[in-house]
Motif scaffolding. Structure first.
Motif, PDB file in Angstrom:
ATOM      1  N   VAL A  19      32.177  33.746  37.380  1.00  0.00           N
ATOM      2  CA  VAL A  19      31.968  32.431  37.994  1.00  0.00           C
ATOM      3  C   VAL A  19      33.300  31.711  38.167  1.00  0.00           C
ATOM      4  O   VAL A  19      34.087  31.607  37.230  1.00  0.00           O
ATOM      5  CB  VAL A  19      31.021  31.568  37.127  1.00  0.00           C
ATOM      6  N   ASP A  20      33.533  31.220  39.378  1.00  0.00           N
ATOM      7  CA  ASP A  20      34.686  30.378  39.681  1.00  0.00           C
ATOM      8  C   ASP A  20      34.181  28.936  39.673  1.00  0.00           C
ATOM      9  O   ASP A  20      33.387  28.546  40.533  1.00  0.00           O
ATOM     10  CB  ASP A  20      35.268  30.758  41.043  1.00  0.00           C
ATOM     11  N   THR A  21      34.587  28.171  38.663  1.00  0.00           N
ATOM     12  CA  THR A  21      34.039  26.833  38.486  1.00  0.00           C
ATOM     13  C   THR A  21      34.831  25.782  39.256  1.00  0.00           C
ATOM     14  O   THR A  21      36.053  25.857  39.373  1.00  0.00           O
ATOM     15  CB  THR A  21      34.004  26.461  36.994  1.00  0.00           C
ATOM     16  N   HIS A  22      34.103  24.818  39.781  1.00  0.00           N
ATOM     17  CA  HIS A  22      34.676  23.687  40.506  1.00  0.00           C
ATOM     18  C   HIS A  22      33.954  22.420  40.063  1.00  0.00           C
ATOM     19  O   HIS A  22      32.941  22.489  39.351  1.00  0.00           O
ATOM     20  CB  HIS A  22      34.516  23.878  42.014  1.00  0.00           C
ATOM     21  N   LEU A  23      34.413  21.272  40.490  1.00  0.00           N
ATOM     22  CA  LEU A  23      33.822  20.002  40.088  1.00  0.00           C
ATOM     23  C   LEU A  23      32.374  19.848  40.572  1.00  0.00           C
ATOM     24  O   LEU A  23      31.487  19.488  39.802  1.00  0.00           O
ATOM     25  CB  LEU A  23      34.672  18.840  40.600  1.00  0.00           C
ATOM     26  N   ASP A  24      32.132  20.118  41.846  1.00  0.00           N
ATOM     27  CA  ASP A  24      30.818  19.878  42.445  1.00  0.00           C
ATOM     28  C   ASP A  24      29.964  21.120  42.632  1.00  0.00           C
ATOM     29  O   ASP A  24      28.761  21.011  42.890  1.00  0.00           O
ATOM     30  CB  ASP A  24      30.975  19.186  43.801  1.00  0.00           C
ATOM     31  N   PHE A  25      30.565  22.298  42.568  1.00  0.00           N
ATOM     32  CA  PHE A  25      29.812  23.538  42.760  1.00  0.00           C
ATOM     33  C   PHE A  25      30.521  24.675  42.041  1.00  0.00           C
ATOM     34  O   PHE A  25      31.705  24.582  41.721  1.00  0.00           O
ATOM     35  CB  PHE A  25      29.649  23.859  44.249  1.00  0.00           C
ATOM     36  N   HIS A  26      29.776  25.730  41.781  1.00  0.00           N
ATOM     37  CA  HIS A  26      30.324  26.952  41.196  1.00  0.00           C
ATOM     38  C   HIS A  26      30.027  28.105  42.146  1.00  0.00           C
ATOM     39  O   HIS A  26      28.959  28.140  42.769  1.00  0.00           O
ATOM     40  CB  HIS A  26      29.692  27.265  39.838  1.00  0.00           C
ATOM     41  N   VAL A  27      30.961  29.029  42.255  1.00  0.00           N
ATOM     42  CA  VAL A  27      30.769  30.225  43.069  1.00  0.00           C
ATOM     43  C   VAL A  27      30.716  31.413  42.118  1.00  0.00           C
ATOM     44  O   VAL A  27      31.600  31.588  41.279  1.00  0.00           O
ATOM     45  CB  VAL A  27      31.920  30.406  44.092  1.00  0.00           C
ATOM     46  N   ALA A  28      29.659  32.209  42.238  1.00  0.00           N
ATOM     47  CA  ALA A  28      29.467  33.352  41.348  1.00  0.00           C
ATOM     48  C   ALA A  28      29.410  34.645  42.147  1.00  0.00           C
ATOM     49  O   ALA A  28      28.932  34.671  43.285  1.00  0.00           O
ATOM     50  CB  ALA A  28      28.170  33.184  40.564  1.00  0.00           C
ATOM     51  N   VAL A  29      29.910  35.699  41.538  1.00  0.00           N
ATOM     52  CA  VAL A  29      29.814  37.039  42.103  1.00  0.00           C
ATOM     53  C   VAL A  29      29.145  37.925  41.068  1.00  0.00           C
ATOM     54  O   VAL A  29      29.515  37.900  39.894  1.00  0.00           O
ATOM     55  CB  VAL A  29      31.212  37.599  42.465  1.00  0.00           C
ATOM     56  N   ALA A  30      28.153  38.681  41.508  1.00  0.00           N
ATOM     57  CA  ALA A  30      27.453  39.612  40.625  1.00  0.00           C
ATOM     58  C   ALA A  30      27.960  41.024  40.907  1.00  0.00           C
ATOM     59  O   ALA A  30      28.085  41.431  42.063  1.00  0.00           O
ATOM     60  CB  ALA A  30      25.949  39.544  40.861  1.00  0.00           C
ATOM     61  N   LEU A  31      28.267  41.742  39.826  1.00  0.00           N
ATOM     62  CA  LEU A  31      28.728  43.127  39.914  1.00  0.00           C
ATOM     63  C   LEU A  31      27.792  44.021  39.121  1.00  0.00           C
ATOM     64  O   LEU A  31      27.204  43.579  38.129  1.00  0.00           O
ATOM     65  CB  LEU A  31      30.139  43.261  39.334  1.00  0.00           C
ATOM     66  N   ASP A  32      27.696  45.287  39.519  1.00  0.00           N
ATOM     67  CA  ASP A  32      26.925  46.224  38.705  1.00  0.00           C
ATOM     68  C   ASP A  32      27.833  46.815  37.632  1.00  0.00           C
ATOM     69  O   ASP A  32      29.015  46.474  37.538  1.00  0.00           O
ATOM     70  CB  ASP A  32      26.251  47.295  39.554  1.00  0.00           C
ATOM     71  N   HIS A  33      27.289  47.697  36.814  1.00  0.00           N
ATOM     72  CA  HIS A  33      28.047  48.262  35.696  1.00  0.00           C
ATOM     73  C   HIS A  33      29.213  49.143  36.136  1.00  0.00           C
ATOM     74  O   HIS A  33      30.058  49.493  35.325  1.00  0.00           O
ATOM     75  CB  HIS A  33      27.109  49.048  34.773  1.00  0.00           C
ATOM     76  N   LEU A  34      29.272  49.467  37.426  1.00  0.00           N
ATOM     77  CA  LEU A  34      30.396  50.251  37.955  1.00  0.00           C
ATOM     78  C   LEU A  34      31.402  49.369  38.691  1.00  0.00           C
ATOM     79  O   LEU A  34      32.367  49.855  39.252  1.00  0.00           O
ATOM     80  CB  LEU A  34      29.884  51.347  38.899  1.00  0.00           C
ATOM     81  N   GLY A  35      31.168  48.051  38.685  1.00  0.00           N
ATOM     82  CA  GLY A  35      32.079  47.131  39.348  1.00  0.00           C
ATOM     83  C   GLY A  35      31.807  46.928  40.820  1.00  0.00           C
ATOM     84  O   GLY A  35      32.591  46.288  41.512  1.00  0.00           O
ATOM     85  N   ARG A  36      30.677  47.436  41.296  1.00  0.00           N
ATOM     86  CA  ARG A  36      30.329  47.255  42.709  1.00  0.00           C
ATOM     87  C   ARG A  36      29.721  45.869  42.908  1.00  0.00           C
ATOM     88  O   ARG A  36      28.912  45.419  42.109  1.00  0.00           O
ATOM     89  CB  ARG A  36      29.340  48.328  43.163  1.00  0.00           C
ATOM     90  N   ARG A  37      30.125  45.231  43.979  1.00  0.00           N
ATOM     91  CA  ARG A  37      29.667  43.871  44.292  1.00  0.00           C
ATOM     92  C   ARG A  37      28.208  43.910  44.737  1.00  0.00           C
ATOM     93  O   ARG A  37      27.849  44.617  45.681  1.00  0.00           O
ATOM     94  CB  ARG A  37      30.547  43.286  45.383  1.00  0.00           C
ATOM     95  N   LEU A  38      27.365  43.126  44.071  1.00  0.00           N
ATOM     96  CA  LEU A  38      25.954  43.037  44.420  1.00  0.00           C
ATOM     97  C   LEU A  38      25.654  41.823  45.287  1.00  0.00           C
ATOM     98  O   LEU A  38      24.738  41.849  46.093  1.00  0.00           O
ATOM     99  CB  LEU A  38      25.102  42.960  43.144  1.00  0.00           C
ATOM    100  N   GLY A  39      26.404  40.752  45.099  1.00  0.00           N
ATOM    101  CA  GLY A  39      26.170  39.551  45.884  1.00  0.00           C
ATOM    102  C   GLY A  39      27.030  38.398  45.431  1.00  0.00           C
ATOM    103  O   GLY A  39      27.747  38.487  44.438  1.00  0.00           O
ATOM    104  N   GLU A  40      26.954  37.305  46.191  1.00  0.00           N
ATOM    105  CA  GLU A  40      27.710  36.089  45.897  1.00  0.00           C
ATOM    106  C   GLU A  40      26.789  34.895  46.088  1.00  0.00           C
ATOM    107  O   GLU A  40      25.933  34.906  46.970  1.00  0.00           O
ATOM    108  CB  GLU A  40      28.902  35.983  46.848  1.00  0.00           C
ATOM    109  N   SER A  41      26.954  33.886  45.245  1.00  0.00           N
ATOM    110  CA  SER A  41      26.130  32.689  45.338  1.00  0.00           C
ATOM    111  C   SER A  41      26.977  31.462  45.023  1.00  0.00           C
ATOM    112  O   SER A  41      27.894  31.525  44.211  1.00  0.00           O
ATOM    113  CB  SER A  41      24.960  32.783  44.351  1.00  0.00           C
ATOM    114  N   SER A  42      26.646  30.360  45.660  1.00  0.00           N
ATOM    115  CA  SER A  42      27.291  29.079  45.394  1.00  0.00           C
ATOM    116  C   SER A  42      26.195  28.102  44.996  1.00  0.00           C
ATOM    117  O   SER A  42      25.180  27.984  45.695  1.00  0.00           O
ATOM    118  CB  SER A  42      28.027  28.593  46.639  1.00  0.00           C
ATOM    119  N   VAL A  43      26.378  27.427  43.854  1.00  0.00           N
ATOM    120  CA  VAL A  43      25.353  26.506  43.357  1.00  0.00           C
ATOM    121  C   VAL A  43      25.993  25.181  42.966  1.00  0.00           C
ATOM    122  O   VAL A  43      27.155  25.138  42.568  1.00  0.00           O
ATOM    123  CB  VAL A  43      24.589  27.093  42.148  1.00  0.00           C
ATOM    124  N   PRO A  44      25.227  24.096  43.059  1.00  0.00           N
ATOM    125  CA  PRO A  44      25.747  22.805  42.616  1.00  0.00           C
ATOM    126  C   PRO A  44      25.864  22.775  41.093  1.00  0.00           C
ATOM    127  O   PRO A  44      25.166  23.500  40.385  1.00  0.00           O
ATOM    128  CB  PRO A  44      24.696  21.806  43.110  1.00  0.00           C
TER     129      PRO A  44
END
Length: 68
Positions: A19-44
């Motif tokens: 998770v990359d944290t910010h004041l108003d929102f956080h951006v997260a990246v999900a990886l599998d156990h092999l380091g492959r990118r599963l997705g990205e999400s931005s939440v307040p």
């Protein structure tokens, strides 16, 4: 000799979230156990945002860990 990967079910994906944290929102990246990118999400940065982030990450499989 058995390794962790050999014991893991072929269809089981362990999820790791960064998770990359910010004041108003956080951006997260999900990886599998092999380091492959599963997705990205931005939440307040609200209770609902955090709950949504957790639900989103668990949608990929068992959550192994998270770091920000």
């Amino acid at each position: 000799m058995r390794t962790i990967d050999a014991e893991r079910q072929a269809d089981q994906i362990e999820v790791i979230v960064g998770v990359d944290t910010h004041l108003d929102f956080h951006v997260a990246v999900a990886l599998d156990h092999l380091g492959r990118r599963l997705g990205e999400s931005s939440v307040p940065t609200t209770a609902n945002g955090y709950e949504g982030l957790l639900s989103w990450a668990e949608g990929f499989g068992p959550l192994r860990g998270a770091a920000g």
